[in-house]
Write a protein that holds these residues in place. Structure first.
Motif, mmCIF file in Angstrom:
data_model
loop_
_atom_site.group_PDB
_atom_site.id
_atom_site.type_symbol
_atom_site.label_atom_id
_atom_site.label_comp_id
_atom_site.label_asym_id
_atom_site.label_seq_id
_atom_site.Cartn_x
_atom_site.Cartn_y
_atom_site.Cartn_z
ATOM 1 N N GLN A 1 0.831 -1.202 0.000
ATOM 2 C CA GLN A 1 0.000 0.000 0.000
ATOM 3 C C GLN A 1 0.869 1.257 0.000
ATOM 4 N N GLY A 2 1.886 1.266 0.840
ATOM 5 C CA GLY A 2 2.727 2.451 0.974
ATOM 6 C C GLY A 2 3.909 2.485 0.031
ATOM 7 N N LEU A 3 4.037 1.445 -0.835
ATOM 8 C CA LEU A 3 5.171 1.331 -1.754
ATOM 9 C C LEU A 3 6.494 1.473 -1.005
ATOM 10 N N ARG A 4 6.588 0.704 0.088
ATOM 11 C CA ARG A 4 7.810 0.662 0.887
ATOM 12 C C ARG A 4 8.546 -0.643 0.604
ATOM 13 N N CYS A 5 9.834 -0.659 0.889
ATOM 14 C CA CYS A 5 10.640 -1.841 0.615
ATOM 15 C C CYS A 5 10.136 -3.033 1.413
ATOM 16 N N GLN A 6 9.923 -4.149 0.738
ATOM 17 C CA GLN A 6 9.396 -5.340 1.398
ATOM 18 C C GLN A 6 10.408 -6.021 2.307
ATOM 19 N N VAL A 7 11.687 -5.714 2.147
ATOM 20 C CA VAL A 7 12.715 -6.360 2.961
ATOM 21 C C VAL A 7 13.022 -5.555 4.213
ATOM 22 N N CYS A 8 13.358 -4.262 4.038
ATOM 23 C CA CYS A 8 13.781 -3.464 5.191
ATOM 24 C C CYS A 8 12.676 -2.562 5.738
ATOM 25 N N VAL A 9 11.670 -2.244 4.968
ATOM 26 C CA VAL A 9 10.503 -1.410 5.282
ATOM 27 C C VAL A 9 10.858 0.030 5.683
ATOM 28 N N VAL A 10 12.061 0.252 6.169
ATOM 29 C CA VAL A 10 12.417 1.597 6.630
ATOM 30 C C VAL A 10 12.573 2.569 5.468
ATOM 31 N N ALA B 1 10.341 2.414 -1.601
ATOM 32 C CA ALA B 1 10.909 1.700 -2.731
ATOM 33 C C ALA B 1 11.720 2.656 -3.602
ATOM 34 N N SER B 2 12.753 2.113 -4.229
ATOM 35 C CA SER B 2 13.554 2.915 -5.146
ATOM 36 C C SER B 2 12.663 3.449 -6.267
ATOM 37 N N ARG B 3 12.815 4.746 -6.551
ATOM 38 C CA ARG B 3 12.010 5.370 -7.598
ATOM 39 C C ARG B 3 12.867 6.320 -8.415
ATOM 40 N N THR B 4 12.789 6.177 -9.725
ATOM 41 C CA THR B 4 13.481 7.071 -10.651
ATOM 42 C C THR B 4 12.443 7.607 -11.635
ATOM 43 N N ALA B 5 12.915 8.295 -12.651
ATOM 44 C CA ALA B 5 12.011 8.802 -13.685
ATOM 45 C C ALA B 5 11.316 7.653 -14.404
ATOM 46 N N SER B 6 11.926 6.459 -14.356
ATOM 47 C CA SER B 6 11.330 5.286 -15.007
ATOM 48 C C SER B 6 10.317 4.566 -14.127
ATOM 49 N N THR C 1 1.364 -8.239 -9.757
ATOM 50 C CA THR C 1 2.325 -8.683 -8.750
ATOM 51 C C THR C 1 1.784 -8.484 -7.348
ATOM 52 N N TRP C 2 2.091 -9.433 -6.498
ATOM 53 C CA TRP C 2 1.786 -9.300 -5.070
ATOM 54 C C TRP C 2 3.093 -9.274 -4.270
ATOM 55 N N GLN C 3 4.210 -9.085 -4.992
ATOM 56 C CA GLN C 3 5.502 -8.867 -4.345
ATOM 57 C C GLN C 3 5.724 -7.363 -4.245
ATOM 58 N N PRO C 4 5.751 -6.797 -3.040
ATOM 59 C CA PRO C 4 5.980 -5.354 -2.895
ATOM 60 C C PRO C 4 7.312 -4.931 -3.495
ATOM 61 N N PRO C 5 7.468 -3.641 -3.773
ATOM 62 C CA PRO C 5 8.709 -3.148 -4.380
ATOM 63 C C PRO C 5 9.869 -3.185 -3.392
ATOM 64 N N LEU C 6 11.042 -2.757 -3.872
ATOM 65 C CA LEU C 6 12.245 -2.813 -3.050
ATOM 66 C C LEU C 6 13.082 -1.552 -3.211
ATOM 67 N N CYS C 7 13.913 -1.287 -2.207
ATOM 68 C CA CYS C 7 14.951 -0.274 -2.360
ATOM 69 C C CYS C 7 16.107 -0.940 -3.094
ATOM 70 N N VAL D 1 12.165 -2.844 -18.477
ATOM 71 C CA VAL D 1 13.143 -3.753 -17.885
ATOM 72 C C VAL D 1 14.458 -2.992 -17.742
ATOM 73 N N VAL D 2 15.077 -3.074 -16.559
ATOM 74 C CA VAL D 2 16.301 -2.309 -16.302
ATOM 75 C C VAL D 2 17.438 -3.229 -15.890
ATOM 76 N N ASP D 3 18.643 -2.725 -16.025
ATOM 77 C CA ASP D 3 19.849 -3.434 -15.611
ATOM 78 C C ASP D 3 20.129 -3.053 -14.156
ATOM 79 N N LEU D 4 19.860 -3.978 -13.245
ATOM 80 C CA LEU D 4 19.971 -3.680 -11.817
ATOM 81 C C LEU D 4 21.418 -3.347 -11.432
ATOM 82 N N GLU D 5 22.368 -4.085 -11.941
ATOM 83 C CA GLU D 5 23.776 -3.838 -11.597
ATOM 84 C C GLU D 5 24.194 -2.429 -12.048
ATOM 85 N N ARG D 6 23.753 -2.049 -13.211
ATOM 86 C CA ARG D 6 24.110 -0.724 -13.716
ATOM 87 C C ARG D 6 23.471 0.370 -12.855
ATOM 88 N N GLU D 7 22.221 0.147 -12.436
ATOM 89 C CA GLU D 7 21.542 1.149 -11.613
ATOM 90 C C GLU D 7 22.238 1.292 -10.261
#
Length: 226
Positions: free
Chosen positions: A84-93, A96-101, A124-130, A214-220
């Motif tokens: 609901q809050g678009l917070r990281c599902q792992v750390c919650v603090v 979620a990472s957000r860019t222009a994309s 998806t029912w997997q929340p976003p991540l930082c 689709v993005v390149d996570l390592e590059r980001e």
């Protein structure tokens, strides 16, 4: 996320823990106008769309879940909170990472490769991540490793519906779950389904990803650290 590799130590915030138990079904009842309710229903038991949510106890210490992880399960309230809050599902603090994309989600590559428009419109029912936790998810989640993780950015991760259990009225005029196939259990109920919505007990919030790339996570990650 599912079971980690033996060397992992990170337990995502949304993961259910030993000692956290669902509310007994005896507290479910029927509303006079039709549909589910809790016999002692209170604020927070329903979401903004009026859908009833499954109750589950929580074990906390200093605001963080404790107890051995139940890797195949997520906690309904914590999944709902992060999605609901678009917070990281792992750390919650962190949000979620957000860019222009858009917001960052990690998905498993689908088995059905005939869907030419995937991941546009993916559910998806997997929340976003930082970004930092996205690295952990890719490294430690066997399900992602087996299927092949895909990093996605979604400009419009719109609320779609819920996963959970559909109920009906039993012979004793008490709510009873509808028996469905294993495949049907993973089919979300859209919020626009006004007919079934009152009879649904939600356990996970679902978003539909629009404006996806689709993005390149390592590059980001390298760019962020630079």
């Amino acid at each position: 996320m599912t079971a980690p590799t033996p060397r992992s130590v990170v337990v995502p915030y949304i993961t259910a823990r030993r000692g956290e138990e669902p509310e007994v079904a005896a507290k479910l009842g029927l509303r006079s106008g039709g549909g589910l309710c809790y016999l002692d229903e209170g604020l927070g038991d329903r979401d903004d769309q009026g859908v009833l949510w499954a109750r589950c106890s929580q074990t906390h210490e200093d605001g963080w879940p404790i107890g051995s992880p139940r890797w195949s399960m997520v906690h309904p309230s914590r999944q709902r909170e992060t999605m609901q809050g678009l917070r990281c599902q792992v750390c919650v603090v962190q949000t979620a990472s957000r860019t222009a994309s858009g917001y960052l989600f990690i998905a498993a590559r689908p088995k059905d490769t005939t869907k030419a428009d995937w991941p546009e419109g993916a559910l998806t029912w997997q929340p976003p991540l930082c970004l930092d936790c996205a690295v952990i998810a890719v490294e430690q989640c066997p399900h992602l490793s087996k299927a092949g993780p895909v990093a996605l950015r979604a400009r419009v991760p719109r609320l779609y519906g819920v996963l959970g259990t559909l109920y009906t009225t039993g012979a004793d005029m008490r709510p009873v779950p509808v028996v469905v196939s294993d495949e049907a259990k993973d089919i979300p109920l859209p919020y626009k389904d006004h007919l079934l919505r009152p009879w649904f007990l939600a356990s996970q919030l679902v978003r539909e990803l629009r404006g996806v790339s689709v993005v390149d996570l390592e590059r980001e990650i390298a760019t962020a650290r630079a």
